[in-house]
Write a protein that holds these residues in place. Structure first.
Motif, short mmCIF file in Angstrom:
data_model
loop_
_atom_site.label_atom_id
_atom_site.label_comp_id
_atom_site.label_asym_id
_atom_site.label_seq_id
_atom_site.Cartn_x
_atom_site.Cartn_y
_atom_site.Cartn_z
N THR A 1 38.94 -38.15 -22.05
CA THR A 1 37.56 -37.89 -21.65
C THR A 1 37.40 -36.41 -21.28
N PRO A 2 36.16 -35.90 -21.34
CA PRO A 2 35.94 -34.51 -20.88
C PRO A 2 36.19 -34.38 -19.39
N ASN A 3 36.68 -33.22 -19.00
CA ASN A 3 36.89 -32.92 -17.58
C ASN A 3 35.58 -32.36 -17.02
N ASP A 4 34.90 -33.13 -16.20
CA ASP A 4 33.60 -32.72 -15.67
C ASP A 4 33.70 -31.50 -14.76
N ARG A 5 34.89 -31.25 -14.24
CA ARG A 5 35.06 -30.13 -13.32
C ARG A 5 35.38 -28.82 -14.02
#
Length: 358
Positions: A118-122
């Motif tokens: 998943t994409p790293n939101d941070r």
């Protein structure tokens, strides 16, 4: 070049890995499914797609696992010939065979199965594993299918819509049926439109068959797999005898019921250091028969620019500029073929090939 993360070990992901391998570019593949979980059944690959495959798989090895189809023959549902066209080196192969051929060149330690990325939101442009570990890669190549989770997380305003067509796809192992078909692509059409049955010979004893339904007329989406055979036999009972015979003799353990979706509008093929290939970049409806060829071409062109360019933005921009116009042609051709499918036979353009050419 620093390591590349490839998300998805389907046709596009594995073909990308093969091209990277050919150019000695470091990579690692992350795949959500189990290693032996191979959904799907088969493909048609036009000559252009074969040319890209020859770059990474020996032709003689390919030919052992599929076959070239001589001609496309259209029939009415009762068996009246509507038209014939020669096929220019169109190759039929099962999905399992092509996946295995593409995977043979990849070291096992370069693929991690049962891992959701998943994409790293941070941190913009970075990906992480299911345990929260960040993937250490300079570039992420996303090939996680037409309903890509990563694409949807980056392009939150995208709209996918269900196409007015559903498919049932299956494979039957029956030498008697295979002997009767020869090396042709056969397709039966109902006179009222919106219902077809296609047959492709994959080997001396293996036949791929698929049925296409106008899902506003036929409620195929509501059928469980357990009731599917009964439903299919009822729908196709008055068709040419070969059709109900194939349906009756087939094993439904691995049947695939496919609800087709498309993007209303294509997104960019990249964002930051994340780039999309194959169905993850541009879902193509099955009427085009260009899914595999487009995935192979995406992988080839992207690798070419990765080798030629030092700048990631320039690499991705050149890749998108070259690929997007052709993909839009296939999307428009697919919609035209879908519109034809929905019409009664009397209103359809005569003897159209079920393949999109640019």
């Amino acid at each position: 070049m620093n390591k590349i993360a490839v998300v998805g070990a389907g046709i596009s992901g594995l073909s990308m890995a093969n091209y990277l391998e050919k150019h000695s570019i470091d990579y690692h593949i992350y795949e959500r499914r189990k290693k032996k979980d191979l959904a799907g059944h088969g493909f048609l690959i036009p000559q252009e797609g074969m040319n890209y495959l020859y770059e990474i798989i020996e032709p003689d090895l390919l030919f052992q696992h599929g076959r070239f189809l001589k001609k496309y023959i259209q029939y009415s549902h009762t068996g009246k010939i509507l038209g014939e066209k020669k096929l220019g080196n169109v190759f039929a192969i099962s999905r399992n065979s092509l996946i295995n051929l593409l995977a043979q060149n990849i070291s096992p330690e370069k693929i991690t199965y049962e891992e959701t990325v998943t994409p790293n939101d941070r941190q913009k442009g970075r990906l992480m594993l299911s345990n929260g570990t960040e993937i250490d890669a300079a570039i992420a190549i996303i090939s996680d299918g037409s309903r890509s989770r990563i694409r949807r997380s980056l392009f939150k305003d995208e709209t996918m819509k269900m196409v007015r067509e559903s498919e049932v796809v299956n494979i039957i192992h029956d030498k008697e049926i295979a002997d009767a078909i020869e090396n042709d692509f056969i397709k039966f059409h109902h006179e009222e439109g919106g219902l077809t049955f296609g047959i492709l010979k994959l080997s001396d004893n293996t036949v791929l068959w698929y049925s296409q339904f106008d899902n506003e007329k036929y409620m195929i989406n509501e059928c469980s797999v357990g009731n599917l055979k009964k439903y299919m036999l009822e729908i196709f009972k008055d068709w040419h005898p070969v059709v109900p015979s194939i349906i009756q003799k087939s094993d439904y353990k691995n049947v695939h019921l496919w609800c087709v979706y498309e993007l209303e509008k294509l997104n960019s093929f990249y964002q930051d250091n994340i780039v999309f290939i194959g169905d993850a970049a541009h879902p193509l409806i099955p009427f085009t028969s260009q899914g595999v060829t487009s995935a192979l071409k995406d992988s080839f062109i992207l690798t070419k620019y990765l080798v030629e360019e030092d700048n990631i933005e320039q690499t991705f921009s050149r890749y998108e500029t070259e690929r997007k116009p052709e993909i839009e042609i296939h999307i428009n051709n697919g919609r035209t073929l879908l519109d034809q499918f929905l019409l009664p036979l009397s209103q359809q353009t005569e003897n159209m090939l079920p393949i999109s050419y640019k």
